[in-house]
Scaffold this active site. Structure first.
Site, PDB file in Angstrom:
ATOM      1  N   GLU A 141       0.790  -1.214  -0.087  1.00  0.00           N
ATOM      2  CA  GLU A 141       0.009  -0.241  -0.263  1.00  0.00           C
ATOM      3  C   GLU A 141       0.810   1.102  -0.074  1.00  0.00           C
ATOM      4  O   GLU A 141       0.542   2.178   0.837  1.00  0.00           O
ATOM      5  CB  GLU A 141      -0.877  -0.044   1.212  1.00  0.00           C
ATOM      6  CG  GLU A 141      -1.854  -1.354   1.151  1.00  0.00           C
ATOM      7  CD  GLU A 141      -2.775  -1.294   2.284  1.00  0.00           C
ATOM      8  OE1 GLU A 141      -2.727  -0.617   3.166  1.00  0.00           O
ATOM      9  OE2 GLU A 141      -3.613  -2.416   2.367  1.00  0.00           O
ATOM     10  N   ASN A 154       2.142  -4.659  -3.362  1.00  0.00           N
ATOM     11  CA  ASN A 154       0.722  -5.203  -3.171  1.00  0.00           C
ATOM     12  C   ASN A 154      -0.243  -4.054  -2.792  1.00  0.00           C
ATOM     13  O   ASN A 154       0.251  -3.047  -2.029  1.00  0.00           O
ATOM     14  CB  ASN A 154       0.744  -5.961  -1.735  1.00  0.00           C
ATOM     15  CG  ASN A 154      -0.814  -6.489  -1.820  1.00  0.00           C
ATOM     16  OD1 ASN A 154      -1.369  -6.890  -2.705  1.00  0.00           O
ATOM     17  ND2 ASN A 154      -1.189  -6.881  -0.554  1.00  0.00           N
ATOM     18  N   HIS A 177     -10.129  -5.861  -2.545  1.00  0.00           N
ATOM     19  CA  HIS A 177     -11.449  -5.741  -1.356  1.00  0.00           C
ATOM     20  C   HIS A 177     -12.696  -5.020  -2.181  1.00  0.00           C
ATOM     21  O   HIS A 177     -12.269  -3.904  -2.414  1.00  0.00           O
ATOM     22  CB  HIS A 177     -10.831  -4.971  -0.244  1.00  0.00           C
ATOM     23  CG  HIS A 177      -9.657  -5.903   0.537  1.00  0.00           C
ATOM     24  ND1 HIS A 177     -10.118  -7.002   1.158  1.00  0.00           N
ATOM     25  CD2 HIS A 177      -8.382  -5.472   0.786  1.00  0.00           C
ATOM     26  CE1 HIS A 177      -8.880  -7.367   1.895  1.00  0.00           C
ATOM     27  NE2 HIS A 177      -8.126  -6.468   1.667  1.00  0.00           N
ATOM     28  N   GLU A 183      -6.093 -10.439  -2.011  1.00  0.00           N
ATOM     29  CA  GLU A 183      -7.092 -10.403  -0.512  1.00  0.00           C
ATOM     30  C   GLU A 183      -8.322 -10.399  -0.836  1.00  0.00           C
ATOM     31  O   GLU A 183      -9.111  -9.677  -0.387  1.00  0.00           O
ATOM     32  CB  GLU A 183      -6.540  -9.086   0.151  1.00  0.00           C
ATOM     33  CG  GLU A 183      -5.012  -8.909   0.698  1.00  0.00           C
ATOM     34  CD  GLU A 183      -4.548  -7.784   1.341  1.00  0.00           C
ATOM     35  OE1 GLU A 183      -5.448  -7.219   1.909  1.00  0.00           O
ATOM     36  OE2 GLU A 183      -3.201  -7.441   1.461  1.00  0.00           O
ATOM     37  N   ASP A 228     -12.152 -10.136  -1.241  1.00  0.00           N
ATOM     38  CA  ASP A 228     -13.231 -10.577  -0.369  1.00  0.00           C
ATOM     39  C   ASP A 228     -14.333  -9.620  -1.217  1.00  0.00           C
ATOM     40  O   ASP A 228     -14.087  -8.411  -1.761  1.00  0.00           O
ATOM     41  CB  ASP A 228     -13.289 -10.427   1.071  1.00  0.00           C
ATOM     42  CG  ASP A 228     -12.787  -9.111   1.493  1.00  0.00           C
ATOM     43  OD1 ASP A 228     -12.564  -7.837   0.960  1.00  0.00           O
ATOM     44  OD2 ASP A 228     -12.105  -8.939   2.609  1.00  0.00           O
TER      45      ASP A 228
HETATM   46  O1  9MR Z   1      -6.959  -8.646   8.247  1.00  0.00           O
HETATM   47  C1  9MR Z   1      -6.081  -7.991   8.989  1.00  0.00           C
HETATM   48  C2  9MR Z   1      -6.668  -7.319  10.313  1.00  0.00           C
HETATM   49  O2  9MR Z   1      -6.987  -8.416  11.063  1.00  0.00           O
HETATM   50  C3  9MR Z   1      -5.990  -6.190  10.853  1.00  0.00           C
HETATM   51  O3  9MR Z   1      -6.716  -5.820  11.947  1.00  0.00           O
HETATM   52  C4  9MR Z   1      -5.618  -5.079   9.847  1.00  0.00           C
HETATM   53  C5  9MR Z   1      -4.833  -3.833  10.514  1.00  0.00           C
HETATM   54  O4  9MR Z   1      -4.673  -2.991   9.650  1.00  0.00           O
HETATM   55  O5  9MR Z   1      -4.916  -5.765   8.767  1.00  0.00           O
HETATM   56  C6  9MR Z   1      -5.905  -6.713   8.156  1.00  0.00           C
HETATM   57  O6  9MR Z   1      -5.265  -6.778   6.930  1.00  0.00           O
HETATM   58  C7  9MR Z   1      -5.101  -5.975   5.910  1.00  0.00           C
HETATM   59  C8  9MR Z   1      -4.071  -6.193   5.112  1.00  0.00           C
HETATM   60  O7  9MR Z   1      -2.904  -6.490   6.010  1.00  0.00           O
HETATM   61  C9  9MR Z   1      -3.625  -5.359   3.875  1.00  0.00           C
HETATM   62  N1  9MR Z   1      -4.549  -5.041   3.346  1.00  0.00           N
HETATM   63  C10 9MR Z   1      -5.907  -4.650   3.593  1.00  0.00           C
HETATM   64  C11 9MR Z   1      -6.258  -5.754   4.865  1.00  0.00           C
HETATM   65  C12 9MR Z   1      -7.561  -5.571   5.372  1.00  0.00           C
HETATM   66  O8  9MR Z   1      -7.656  -4.487   6.480  1.00  0.00           O
END
Ligand code: 9MR
Length: 706
Positions: A338, A382, A417, A445, A447
């Site tokens: 990101e 990513n 997402h 990722e 969903d």
């Molecule tokens: O799934 C992850 C969640 O459990 C955490 O709280 C969150 C913290 O920022 O991160 C989520 O995963 C993220 C991923 O690492 C990067 N892309 C977005 C995902 C969803 O927020």
């Protein structure tokens, strides 16, 4: 009222029913009703109750505290009083080593208050798990502002592995005396249907699921092992998990996932070496002060980045063998996550990395990673929203620039997402744009939220939205299949809907919280099972978030199998109609007579279980096809002859006419292979007694009742 102590696991099935009776009185008082009837739970089992009416019920002091009973109950006449607390973690505990099973989700209900005149305090319900001598302290729920009025608390908790465990009440900071009453813990172990086609078999690109440690346990672990061929640790490989303080590396949680992947012959996609979130503050500080852009501070941050990346790479090489050899499942890593911000002139996110180092940190991270991991680990960049043209452009520009500089970027990740209706052609445009570059790609990722926008809110998505989600998954995967040769893997961000990072009700994944396949699963694995309604149409404006035009009234159809079973057309919210099929004569209100088809044996078995309380009950019905041919759509009929009424059902469409109850398959569980089972259930009311149905028929064929 008798009190129940933790139930030894061997006795639990027997005692659950008895414990449910103990719970009856609690539930009858009204306020615990939600504990006894969790939505979609099958035969919820009460595993622990404590009402403190005749003693401590197995509760003990924790730390410096002392415990006793009082004559003042939340509803009855006794409660637990915790006194002499010094530290916040002093409190009252009950051992749950023989009560909890790792991986099962428990609903924990209890009442809390402070003694009269004690002001207010923030209290906590927590669990201590000890594994291999290491304690973990987990907050079940924090209850703010507890006063001398009784406060009912309900929360869910899923234990990970443990050697011993205890449930306890403590406080956030205050050492106030605390009163506890009417503790009721119930849990359901959900069982996935492992006769379903693995998603990995239906997708030609390696299929992955992002996981948390609890996903490896119990039924969740079975589901994960059945459907995935690679995993991504959801949080355990992020900088805050791996190096919480400088020079202290904690790999245990991540290694638990990698070990499991290895045991299950799966690959591991690492996530992530660098991010602006979940990165400890120390990375960007010297002696507690923020790093500046001085060359000394820049050198320090670069060195920290290199050290972190090398430590991760060395650890997995030393633990599992050289990358690319069979013992080491780590095949890819997100190096930077990101880093794009389409609203900045240069398209790069203004993170702490950027503030101290400028854009150069991105290329440095890839170079350090190549040096550390070697050529066998694919190095990814990513990002999310890469499908939107305004984000796609800077993403494409950055990767193009990096490649032109010879920076070792192997792959481009698209998080995806999304929500139902986001333009699939727009996603395809992005994949095609990157196909022009010398990189592989991955969906990292995926969903699909069922919410179209912030204004929507529900506990469970409407059935037509779940179907629409099924069509959406179908269409995205169809598109991705067209680009299979450009994709290294397709990963969904979570195993089942109860564990999404999205807000409650989004239900973005392939399986529901009861581990059952949703239309989303069928959309990928066998779209004929959710009908042929076209994809929602999308009005796309290049460069901006698209406006979505909804498709009204999506109606599923279930493909009939001639001559085998009646055909059922389930329409959400509408009583299903049964279309006669040769050999079956349905008569309203009467069990149809069935003409045998030569060579086809039909049969079924039903296991019917209930948990009752004074005027209500929860019933679980397990139906097994004991015939020789598969059913593609089914209807189960039985009679409730004691005046019972079905009030809410799940995993089927439920109708009742007089005593006669009909449960018709849901859109996603109509297919019942020989030997296959489906679990459905309902909540009901009864006038005082709840006699069991004595006979069941599946598509008119009488079932054996176990
Ligand atoms: O799934 C992850 C969640 O459990 C955490 O709280 C969150 C913290 O920022 O991160 C989520 O995963 C993220 C991923 O690492 C990067 N892309 C977005 C995902 C969803 O927020």
């Amino acid at each position: 009222m008798p009190s129940a102590r933790p139930v030894p696991s061997a006795l639990r099935p027997l005692v659950a029913a008895a414990a449910a009776l103990v719970a009856v009185a609690l539930v009858a008082a009204g306020s615990l009703a939600s504990l006894a009837t969790p939505a979609r739970a099958l035969s919820p089992g009460v595993v622990l109750t404590s009402d403190f009416e005749s003693g401590l019920d197995g509760w003990q002091a924790r730390g410096a505290a002392s415990v006793s009973t009082t004559a003042t109950g939340a509803r009855g006449t006794g409660s637990l009083l915790v006194q002499d607390r010094v530290d916040p973690w002093d409190g009252a505990l009950i051992p749950v080593t023989d009560v909890f099973e790792p991986g099962t989700t428990y609903t924990i209900g209890l009442w809390l208050r402070l003694p009269d005149g004690a002001g207010t305090a923030d209290l906590r319900v927590s669990v201590q798990r000890d594994l291999d001598g290491q304690p973990s302290y987990e907050t079940v729920t924090t209850v703010e502002g507890v006063s001398s009025q009784w406060r009912q608390v309900t929360a869910t908790y899923t234990p990970g592995l443990f050697d011993t465990a205890s449930l306890y009440v403590e406080s956030v900071s205050s050492p106030a005396d605390v009163m506890v009453d009417d503790v009721l813990v119930s849990g359901v172990r959900y069982t996935p249907d492992l006769s379903l086609t693995p998603v990995a078999d239906a997708v030609s690109v390696p299929f992955g699921i992002a996981v948390e440690p609890q996903d490896l346990l119990g039924g969740r672990g079975d589901l994960l092992a059945h459907h995935a061929e690679q995993i991504t640790p959801g949080n355990q490989m992020k900088p805050d998990a791996i190096q919480p303080t400088e020079g202290t590396f904690t790999f245990a949680a991540a290694d638990g996932l990698v070990d499991w992947a290895l045991e299950h012959d799966m690959r591991v996609y690492g996530h992530t070496l660098l991010w602006h979130q979940q990165t400890p503050a120390w990375f960007f500080q010297r002696d507690g002060a923020a790093l500046t852009t001085s060359s000394a501070d820049q050198a320090l941050l670069r060195e920290r980045l290199r050290t972190h990346i090398e430590a991760v790479a060395d650890h997995y090489r030393e633990t599992y063998g050289e990358y690319g050899t069979p013992g080491n499942p780590v095949f890819a890593f997100d190096v930077v996550n990101e880093v794009i911000d389409e609203n900045q002139p240069d398209g790069l996110r203004r993170s702490e990395w950027y503030r101290v180092l400028g854009p150069s940190y991105i290329a440095d991270a890839f170079r350090y990673a190549r040096d550390a991991f070697g050529p066998e680990v694919q190095l990814f960049i990513n990002d999310y929203n890469s499908e939107y043209p305004d984000k796609r452009a800077p993403y494409l520009r950055l990767v193009t620039d990096l490649l032109a500089q010879g920076v070792p970027v192997d792959g481009v990740g698209h998080q995806l997402h999304v929500e139902v209706g986001r333009s699939v052609p727009m996603i395809e445009d992005t994949i095609e744009a990157f196909e022009a570059l010398d990189v592989t790609q991955a969906v990292t990722e995926l969903d699909v939220s069922t919410y179209r926008h912030e204004g929507e809110q529900w506990t469970t998505p409407p059935a037509d939205r779940l179907l629409e989600q099924g069509y959406y998954y179908r269409d995205v995967l169809d598109m991705l299949e067209r680009h299979a040769s450009s994709l290294e893997s397709i990963t969904v961000w979570g195993l089942e809907d109860s564990r999404t990072w999205l807000r409650s009700g989004a239900a973005p994944l392939l399986f529901d919280g009861a581990l059952q396949a949703k239309p989303a699963y069928w959309g990928i694995v066998d779209p004929s099972r959710i009908g042929t309604t076209p994809t929602p149409t999308v009005t796309q404006t290049p460069g901006v978030t698209p406006t979505v035009t909804s498709t009204p009234g999506v109606t599923p159809t279930v493909t009939p199998t001639p001559g085998v079973t009646p055909t059922v057309t389930p329409t959400p919210g509408v009583t299903p109609t049964v279309t006669p099929t040769p050999g079956v004569t349905p008569t309203p209100g009467v069990t149809p007579t069935v003409t045998p088809t030569p060579g086809v044996t039909r049969g079924c078995r039903v296991v019917y279980t209930t948990n009752d309380w004074n005027t209500g009950f929860t019933a679980g019905v397990r139906v097994t096809n004991t015939g020789t041919s598969a059913l593609s759509g089914w209807a189960l009929t039985f009679s409730l002859d004691g005046g019972q009424r079905v009030t809410q059902g799940w995993s089927a469409s439920w109708t009742q006419s007089g005593a006669r109850v009909t449960a018709t398959n849901a859109a996603w569980n109509g297919s019942l292979a020989p030997g296959g089972s489906v679990e459905i259930g309902f909540n009901g009311s009864h006038p005082g007694s709840n006699p069991r149905p004595t006979s069941f028929a599946l598509d008119g064929v009488p079932c054996a009742v176990a």
